[in-house]
Design a protein around this motif. Structure first.
Motif, PDB file in Angstrom:
ATOM      1  N   SER C  23       0.836  -1.212   0.000  1.00 24.93           N
ATOM      2  CA  SER C  23       0.000   0.000   0.000  1.00 24.93           C
ATOM      3  C   SER C  23       0.863   1.251   0.000  1.00 24.93           C
ATOM      4  O   SER C  23       0.482   2.273  -0.539  1.00 24.93           O
ATOM      5  CB  SER C  23      -0.887   0.077   1.235  1.00 24.93           C
ATOM      6  N   GLY C  24       2.059   1.168   0.600  1.00 26.83           N
ATOM      7  CA  GLY C  24       2.916   2.342   0.666  1.00 26.83           C
ATOM      8  C   GLY C  24       3.843   2.498  -0.524  1.00 26.83           C
ATOM      9  O   GLY C  24       4.620   3.455  -0.587  1.00 26.83           O
ATOM     10  N   ILE C  55      -5.835   1.458   5.371  1.00 21.80           N
ATOM     11  CA  ILE C  55      -5.099   2.563   4.758  1.00 21.80           C
ATOM     12  C   ILE C  55      -3.687   2.122   4.390  1.00 21.80           C
ATOM     13  O   ILE C  55      -3.245   2.262   3.258  1.00 21.80           O
ATOM     14  CB  ILE C  55      -5.048   3.762   5.720  1.00 21.80           C
ATOM     15  N   ARG C  56      -2.958   1.632   5.350  1.00 24.71           N
ATOM     16  CA  ARG C  56      -1.628   1.086   5.098  1.00 24.71           C
ATOM     17  C   ARG C  56      -1.559  -0.213   5.857  1.00 24.71           C
ATOM     18  O   ARG C  56      -1.080  -0.245   6.991  1.00 24.71           O
ATOM     19  CB  ARG C  56      -0.519   1.977   5.663  1.00 24.71           C
ATOM     20  N   ALA C  57      -2.065  -1.236   5.271  1.00 21.79           N
ATOM     21  CA  ALA C  57      -2.007  -2.518   5.950  1.00 21.79           C
ATOM     22  C   ALA C  57      -0.540  -2.836   6.157  1.00 21.79           C
ATOM     23  O   ALA C  57       0.318  -2.356   5.410  1.00 21.79           O
ATOM     24  CB  ALA C  57      -2.692  -3.574   5.116  1.00 21.79           C
ATOM     25  N   PRO C  58      -0.216  -3.626   7.174  1.00 19.26           N
ATOM     26  CA  PRO C  58       1.195  -3.836   7.499  1.00 19.26           C
ATOM     27  C   PRO C  58       2.014  -4.222   6.267  1.00 19.26           C
ATOM     28  O   PRO C  58       1.573  -4.992   5.411  1.00 19.26           O
ATOM     29  CB  PRO C  58       1.134  -4.969   8.517  1.00 19.26           C
ATOM     30  N   ILE C  59       3.198  -3.647   6.223  1.00 20.18           N
ATOM     31  CA  ILE C  59       4.087  -3.808   5.081  1.00 20.18           C
ATOM     32  C   ILE C  59       4.358  -5.273   4.808  1.00 20.18           C
ATOM     33  O   ILE C  59       4.579  -6.053   5.738  1.00 20.18           O
ATOM     34  CB  ILE C  59       5.411  -3.078   5.369  1.00 20.18           C
ATOM     35  N   GLY C  60       4.315  -5.619   3.561  1.00 17.55           N
ATOM     36  CA  GLY C  60       4.766  -6.943   3.173  1.00 17.55           C
ATOM     37  C   GLY C  60       3.718  -8.044   3.264  1.00 17.55           C
ATOM     38  O   GLY C  60       3.935  -9.154   2.806  1.00 17.55           O
ATOM     39  N   THR C  61       2.533  -7.742   3.827  1.00 19.77           N
ATOM     40  CA  THR C  61       1.514  -8.785   3.940  1.00 19.77           C
ATOM     41  C   THR C  61       0.679  -8.852   2.660  1.00 19.77           C
ATOM     42  O   THR C  61       0.603  -7.889   1.902  1.00 19.77           O
ATOM     43  CB  THR C  61       0.558  -8.486   5.107  1.00 19.77           C
ATOM     44  N   THR C  62       0.060  -9.989   2.463  1.00 20.88           N
ATOM     45  CA  THR C  62      -0.751 -10.135   1.242  1.00 20.88           C
ATOM     46  C   THR C  62      -1.955  -9.212   1.275  1.00 20.88           C
ATOM     47  O   THR C  62      -2.370  -8.680   0.252  1.00 20.88           O
ATOM     48  CB  THR C  62      -1.226 -11.584   1.073  1.00 20.88           C
TER      49      THR C  62
END
Ligand SMILES: Cc1ncc(C[n+]2csc(CCOP(=O)(O)OP(=O)(O)O)c2C)c(N)n1
Ligand SMILES: Cc1ncc(C[n+]2csc(CCOP(=O)(O)OP(=O)(O)O)c2C)c(N)n1
Ligand code: SF4
Ligand code: SF4
Ligand SMILES: [Mg+2]
Ligand SMILES: [Mg+2]
Lengths: 344, 615, 615, 344
Positions: C23-24, C55-62
């Motif tokens: 997302s980021g 909004i910004r689901a944790p980085i790297g997750t599907t």
């Protein structure tokens, strides 16, 4: 609510309150801190895990119930206090908590909020106030400052914000408190106090939205200046603040005034001593209004705690009393009650 | 009571009377007393209270007229009647409003005293209709009700206002005499109601008796009427309105399921009485919450349902509109919930005190997304009792919201009800998951219902909510295929309820040229219309729907056995559109939206027209 | 820019690419830049942004993966494509989520640097798919995007975070090279956007160029692709999304009618952008009120409409549900009002960022009482412009509420739009009553519209409201016959709009075996599916509805000219039920509810199945 | 709003504001008195008849617009403030009035009310507070006293009432006043003052519902006792009340105390002098809370009047400013703005 149970006996830890779902807030979001403190406080409240319920509306903050391993319901936008009211009235034995945002509670949910306060429903309402609509990507909210430039107010908003604690007091809430996401120790205490209050407990958390409203509370969280901008309310204590604890607040008629304890004009004895238990909400209302006053520090802590019978116990008592005095209802009797006649 | 031998007594099979007066004249009370006594003597009956949407519209005006229509007979009676045989008019406005409806040659009992200048002017009469021969087509009996009531009550020590308020009982006394009813039930009621005030007991009893004996002793009425007992099934009876029956039904469902009843509601005409009735039943542990609005009404019920109560919410059209969003939440969380909608005239505020059937499509489709709910409808005041239980049973068995539709007419109208014994009512089974190890919040049983684990039960802690959930696990899921599956499962679950829906019964031949179909509160009108058509020699069958979503299994087959289908509704054709959509049949419609029950004779005419006239 | 002569260039007619990352990672921006440049070089195109509801689901997750799909070609392009030819995967999660959709033998450009242990674990890969041969069915190009971006930007004086954020432009550079697109439009955009910060201009430009030249200078890619200009009608074009087009349409309608525009709205995905766009247009006197909730959104618009504005309210499904009661008020007060509903996945909160078409029945029937409104639907992003004007025109001409349905897909998706000139747009006539003597608030013109007298005009003072009104006079009326009449008049008024509805056009033969019908945002998918079917030799016609209530006059006739009707919808058959109800035809349904546009190939398969396979 | 027009020139009378519809309230209903006073005040406000608009929700009181010969809209239950907000924002030139009941405004309409106050929309809101639901025949309302027995609370209500003036103050309303149906002269003045205020003017009218809640305000209307139970607020005047004007109110810290002016302990000089113009709402909040205090008289009059820019003018100014500085919008320019390209 059920009698408190011995905390030792329950033997719960923060971990017991973590759900198996990954937490999906933005990295750095202030919501994480509330979650952590709640998970720390819950094992200390003397309530069985299965008797906690989290109710939420819609918003980033309203995802809260998914991250707790208690019973929970993620409702619809603005209606959490009403869902929670039904649950608590039906089940006074439960400890019912509401997680909500400034859009959820102050905008669409305003009516349910003021009515929950008015009725003194035994709910713990935690407002995640980030002064913005997070989940819908950054429109201004009813707590945003006037002139705020957002996606929906490209030239600045022209309305005035609510002060949530003032609104709660205008609605006769019996427990009104405030804390800040970064003040984790203070927050923990506030959550614990809210949890122990009987009646509507309203706790406003100043929460930073790192994506859409970063720094909204910088003056209260920046290490350099925060102590000059915050006054911590403590029952029975004078209102002192400042890095060197050298400022105080006195009352000049109906005006609050900041005084310098270093000049020779005022001593600690002159200061306003906080009394959270006052039946009249006037003092609390004055404290609340200090928030809007640029010359005054922002109060955090318990503004007011006052006990009066809750609505949910009122409903239950009425039923218990009637059943006690006249017996439980009998369906057959009810059906055949009143004017009847018989056809042979 | 002795019968007066000197006057002729005429036997009638059924009579329709209308009590009409000012909103402050106590007409609703008078009508109710007449009904109760009439039920007591063994007639079947049906009532139609009709009052203005103002509380006390200015005295003497036509829009301030309050009426109570009552149809009773020695056969079964299904409607309050199209046109009264007798009109009691307490003032000129009441006459003006109700005359157009009175049968040709009908009886008018008018309070002569109120036909003064002021009241005539308020009713916009130029001359007194009692004197200008304009009523020549009717049998008019002007009675000085006010004067005679004052005279009769002079020893009761009442204020003039109280005396004036008793004149309705004088009129009631006349009617009791005319139709040969006993005074005792009402006298008993007076004693019970006003027991604390000797003066009021005196006033009301005297007024009632004065009216009765006035009729007996003067020459004014030459004929009395008798309506013999109806042949009703054996049993103990009471008179019941639809709203009261609905409330009783939920108390019963609570007992039958062993669940506490929770009602979240916001007052609205004509649904408020359900809230009123239920708030009295604290002995049954019933909790009623008068919420801040309709949204809080339903969402509090959703909260209570999550907490394990039998949760309901009650409202009327505009309130149902406000509950749409939250109903969607109940659909996706798959919680049991009963939503009662007492329909009134719309759109918007519309005709708030009048009846209508135009919320059917709203109930069926008025939610965002694919959001199916069960929709069922009660047919008569007493049927509300059974349908309230049925709605609860379906909601609990299938873990789904059920909308129960009634309407202003059956909600306010009353009929005699053969009371069932509590032990004749089927228990409602409620399952709770027992093994925490195997618990998944969106697991499904043979009915596709998910398990109902309630807070306070250790080991079953789980979260539900409005975001789409993965089937079985109940985790939040954005998976495209899962969403498609869940939309279909939710629809399928409602379809499966068909297993619980009784087959549609046909009244009349099982096949033929014409089947008349209706649903909900038009039951009586259509039934009576079909009987009338048959009396004219027409061959016509009839069926009445109580389950709209899902329909009875055999509906398609039933429809296919007739050449023509007539659907009669108090709307512009809402059931017709659903039937057309499902069965692709070119149905004929009969629709009237007058805020009143359908007129029997108009339906009969329509039948006759379709079948090419009386045979 | 010179073309590199040493590499093979392959001509393609159309290509579908997917940019996917965290997302980021800026994927929406990257996709938009690629779209704009692609439009600029003259291709036709269609886009599908797809992002998580966090909004910004944790980085790297599907579940944190954000994607932007884009379909462009040298012919006309109607959908964002079923399956991408090229996948740009910025991390393992992006690969994982999107691989199932990638075409066999498709191209994968993966940011090799992000395939580290941590990210692999977050995406739940045991081993790196770049190394375990699991991607053997694809053409995989692992590129060290992060490292090379860092290298390229080392002189720009940026913080590490800022450098990291530029890697999407490196990827964009690769794609520009691969598909032979110029860098200039994006470079210009960078200058404009970041002009104030030299460092950011440096970073973004360098990253873009680095990606481009890396591709050109290394051996990694052997082939480049060319997609020639599409044959588009002459004119000036811009890229436009549905929400922006909707907003522009209302500004245009305001100008065309000479009325001030008022929007009362509450933010909700995916409708909020209309509020955002309109709040910028203060120059046009547009007033936007961000209301406290959806009810205040619509009721404030009703107030503004009473005050003489062109009043609108915008929302999505759950918000439409909240507006039901007030819509009824607009119906009975017969005020002009446009309600825009940008449909998303339901029921309840459902899939808030996904598309769906399941609010049609709510729009048609979701109100208490008989409460008809006009319902129209836009088909493509640019069509929203015209339908917003059309909705305004109908509302103003007939004095009635109009619901305009769009959906998340066309609202967020973009396409090139041949911009019309302001003077090509038809004016909207607004009549005001002029003679106070003859004024009656519920008088009716030839379209059954009542006169619109606005406060501030002397002599026309009048009261409207939610209680039933007498036809012509507008006084509160409880008259039974008047209510029946008014219910029919309100319905009739909507029916009369048919005069303004263009006949339904058929694409293909005017009669035949199969007609495929759709409505609203499925236009592109169905159109492309039908073209594909024809390419397989199947004979099939197609028609697309934009007016649902009322339908086009000729719809019944059109339907009757085909043996079979297939209705394809992104719901469980809502249009199908309306058509069955109105025309009693046994239509065939194609329904999918995946929160995504319908897959072209599935519709083609369905067509083929109905017609007995390819001929 | 337009500049005021000379009252003489307008030449309007009360009769000019009577509509041709028969008034349909119960004989003796307090609503009649409000209608009469409004019709008397309107000709004096210097506003053209066609520029008045009445907006109402649903309830007995909400029928008000039908009885005025101005423009009017009888809305849906609870939504009058929101309808009026849209109208006023779209048409700042109009004088927009809201007629509403305690169910309409305090129950279902609570959210719109607090948001109208917050935004300071230039509306005049007249609350007909009869502490009951009239039109639906007598259920308790959010202003009914605790323990109230009604059709929906046969054993007495268990919730606490709102104090509407407190709620308005908690929502930062800029004009807050109260009057009583029977005090026609006072009411006339209050309506007039509300009409002249710029910003949200909230006027609570204690109104008797003769049918379902007769006598709710007997202590304030009964000639014998009312003067001992009412204190009339007048700006700049000390708080004096009582039949013989011999009681006064002093401030003891944050407590209001009634003193006897006949004993020798207190004189008029000691009394609290009312200052309605104070920017801080604290004083007004204290006065409001006197209502809930059985030991204190009930205040009527203007609690607070404070001027700050209204939302509707803020919106209009923003537009005017932008048009003034950058010109009116051109559709052609707007359509062709931004990145465009040409296909030849
Ligand atoms: C009925 C309805 N209206 C609007 C929305 C869209 N919506 C979702 S959350 C939200 C506001 C979020 O703001 P806030 O409550 O402050 O929570 P935050 O995200 O800031 O924590 C809105 C407008 C919705 N989901 N449902
Ligand atoms: C949506 C909706 N819910 C409920 C109602 C029923 N209703 C009409 S007026 C009213 C309350 C009336 O009380 P109040 O506002 O105090 O006005 P009063 O009649 O006392 O003047 C209610 C509940 C309605 N018309 N619409
Ligand atoms: S958008 Fe803001 S409030 Fe929402 S999760 Fe991200 S940081 Fe937190
Ligand atoms: S019911 Fe009460 S409030 Fe309504 S009109 Fe009658 S007296 Fe007035
Ligand atoms: Mg927020
Ligand atoms: Mg009231």
């Amino acid at each position: 609510m059920n009698d408190k149970i011995d905390v030792q006996e329950l033997n719960l830890t923060a971990k017991d309150f973590q759900s198996d779902q990954d937490v999906r807030w933005c990295p750095g979001c202030g919501d994480y801190s509330v979650l952590a403190q709640v998970q720390r406080v819950f094992p200390t409240l003397g309530i069985k895990k299965e008797n906690f319920v989290w109710v939420a509306g819609i918003g980033c903050s309203s995802r809260f119930p998914y991250y707790m391993s208690t019973y929970g319901i993620h409702g619809i936008h603005g209606r959490a206090p009403a869902i929670a009211t039904g649950l608590k009235v039906a089940r006074p034995d439960l400890s019912v908590w509401v997680a909500t945002g400034d859009g959820d509670l102050m905008s669409i949910g305003g009516n349910h909020f003021i009515h929950a306060c008015r009725k003194n429903i035994d709910l713990k309402i935690i407002l995640f106030n980030n002064q913005i609509y997070g989940l819908t990507k950054g429109q201004y909210s009813p707590t945003s400052e006037k002139g705020k430039v957002t996606k929906s107010t490209p030239f600045g908003s022209v309305d005035y914000p609510f002060n949530p604690t003032s609104l709660a007091l205008g609605s006769e809430a019996t427990f009104v408190a405030r804390t800040i996401d970064k003040e984790t120790k203070h927050m923990k205490e506030m959550i614990s106090r809210a949890g122990k209050h009987k009646g509507t407990a309203f706790l406003e958390v100043y929460q930073n939205c790192i994506i859409f409203n970063d720094g909204a509370y910088n003056n209260l969280t920046d290490k350099e200046i925060k102590e000059d901008n915050i006054v911590v309310l403590e029952h029975g204590e004078p209102l002192i603040f400042g890095k060197n604890l050298d400022k105080g607040i006195i009352l000049d008629g109906f005006k609050t005034v900041v005084v310098d304890l270093n000049d020779d004009k005022h001593t600690v004895e002159d200061l306003w001593v906080h009394d959270e238990t006052d039946e009249s909400p006037i003092r609390a209302f004055m404290l609340s209004h200090m928030t809007d006053d640029p010359d005054m520090p922002t109060p955090i802590g318990v503004f007011r705690q006052f006990l009066k019978p809750t609505y949910d116990e009122g409903v239950q008592n009425q039923i218990d009393h009637i059943i006690e005095t006249t017996g439980e209802g009998d369906l057959e009797e009810l059906l055949f009650r009143g004017n009847t006649w018989t056809v042979e | 009571m002795e019968e007066n031998k000197t006057k002729e007594i005429k036997e009638l099979t059924d009579v329709c009377v209308m009590f009409a007066g000012d909103s402050g004249d106590g007409m609703q009370l008078t009508g109710t007393q007449f009904s109760d006594t009439t039920a007591f003597v063994g007639n079947d009956l049906s009532t139609l209270p009709d009052y203005p949407s103002e509380i006390r519209a200015p005295i003497g005006t036509t829009y301030g007229v309050s009426g109570f229509q009552l149809h009773f007979g020695s056969n079964q009676v299904y409607t309050p009647g199209d046109n009264p045989d007798v009109l009691v008019a307490m003032n000129p406005a009441a006459l003006k409003v109700n005359l157009p409806n009175l049968k040709k040659n009908g009886i008018i009992i008018a309070n002569k005293d109120s036909f003064d200048k002021k009241n005539l002017k308020l009713a916009k009469y130029e001359k007194s209709p009692l004197e200008d021969n304009s009523l020549s087509g009717y049998r008019v009996f002007p009675v000085a009700i006010t004067t005679m009531t004052m005279e009769a009550l002079k020893d009761c020590d009442l204020k003039p206002k109280e005396v004036a308020r008793s004149k309705n009982f004088f009129a009631l006394g006349i009617m009791y005499w005319l139709f040969n009813r006993p005074l005792d039930p009402t006298l008993e009621w007076v004693n019970e109601k006003f027991g604390k005030s000797k003066n009021l007991v005196c006033g009301n009893s005297k007024a009632l008796k004065a009216g009765y004996y006035y009729s007996e002793n003067t020459e004014i009425f030459a004929i009395r009427y008798r309506v013999s007992k109806a042949e009703l099934p054996k049993g103990t009876y009471r008179s019941i309105s639809g709203n009261e029956a609905t409330a009783l039904g939920f108390v019963a469902a609570s007992k039958l399921s062993g669940l506490k009843l929770f009602l979240g509601s916001y007052p609205i005409t004509p649904a408020s009485e359900i809230l009123h009735y239920l708030s009295r039943h604290k002995k049954f542990g019933v909790k009623t919450l008068q919420a801040e609005d309709e949204i809080a009404g339903i969402t509090s019920a959703i909260g209570a349902s999550f907490g394990g109560s039998l949760a309901i919410t009650t409202t009327s059209g505009p309130g149902l509109a406000l509950k749409t969003e939250a109903t969607g939440l109940a659909v996706i969380t798959e919680l049991p919930l009963v939503i009662v909608n007492v329909q009134r005239g719309g759109p918007s505020t519309g005709l708030p005190t009048k009846t209508e059937q135009a919320d059917l499509l709203q109930a069926m489709y008025g939610r965002s997304g694919e959001s199916p709910v069960a929709v069922i409808a009660a047919t008569t005041p007493s049927d509300c009792f059974y349908m309230a239980i049925e709605a609860s049973r379906l909601a609990l068995k299938y873990m789904a919201p059920v909308i129960l539709l009634t309407d202003g007419y059956i909600a306010n109208g009353a009929e005699p009800w053969r009371i069932p014994h509590a032990n004749e009512l089927e228990k409602i089974e409620v399952k709770r998951p027992t093994n925490p190890e195997e618990f998944h919040s969106y697991d499904r049983d043979e009915n596709l219902a998910r398990p109902w684990a309630v807070p306070g039960t250790p080991g079953f802690e789980h979260r539900i909510g409005g975001l789409e959930k993965a089937n079985i696990t109940g985790n939040v899921s954005h998976d495209p295929e899962n969403h498609d599956l869940m939309c279909r499962l939710r629809a399928e679950k409602i379809e499966r309820m068909q297993a619980d829906v009784p087959d549609l019964e046909i009244d009349g031949d099982q096949e033929g040229e014409l089947l008349v179909i209706g649903w909900g509160g038009t039951h009586g009108s259509i039934k009576e219309a079909v009987i009338a058509a048959r009396n004219e020699g027409l061959k016509v069958s009839r069926a009445h729907l109580k389950y709209i979503n899902p329909f009875p299994k055999n509906l398609g087959e039933v429809l296919s056995n007739f050449d023509k289908i007539l659907i009669a509704e108090n709307n512009l054709g809402q059931l017709a559109s659903i039937i057309r959509n499902k069965y692709l049949l070119p149905v004929i419609q009969f629709n009237k939206m007058r805020g009143l029950p359908l007129k029997t004779y108009e339906i009969t005419e329509k039948i006759s027209e379709i079948l090419g006239g009386a045979k």
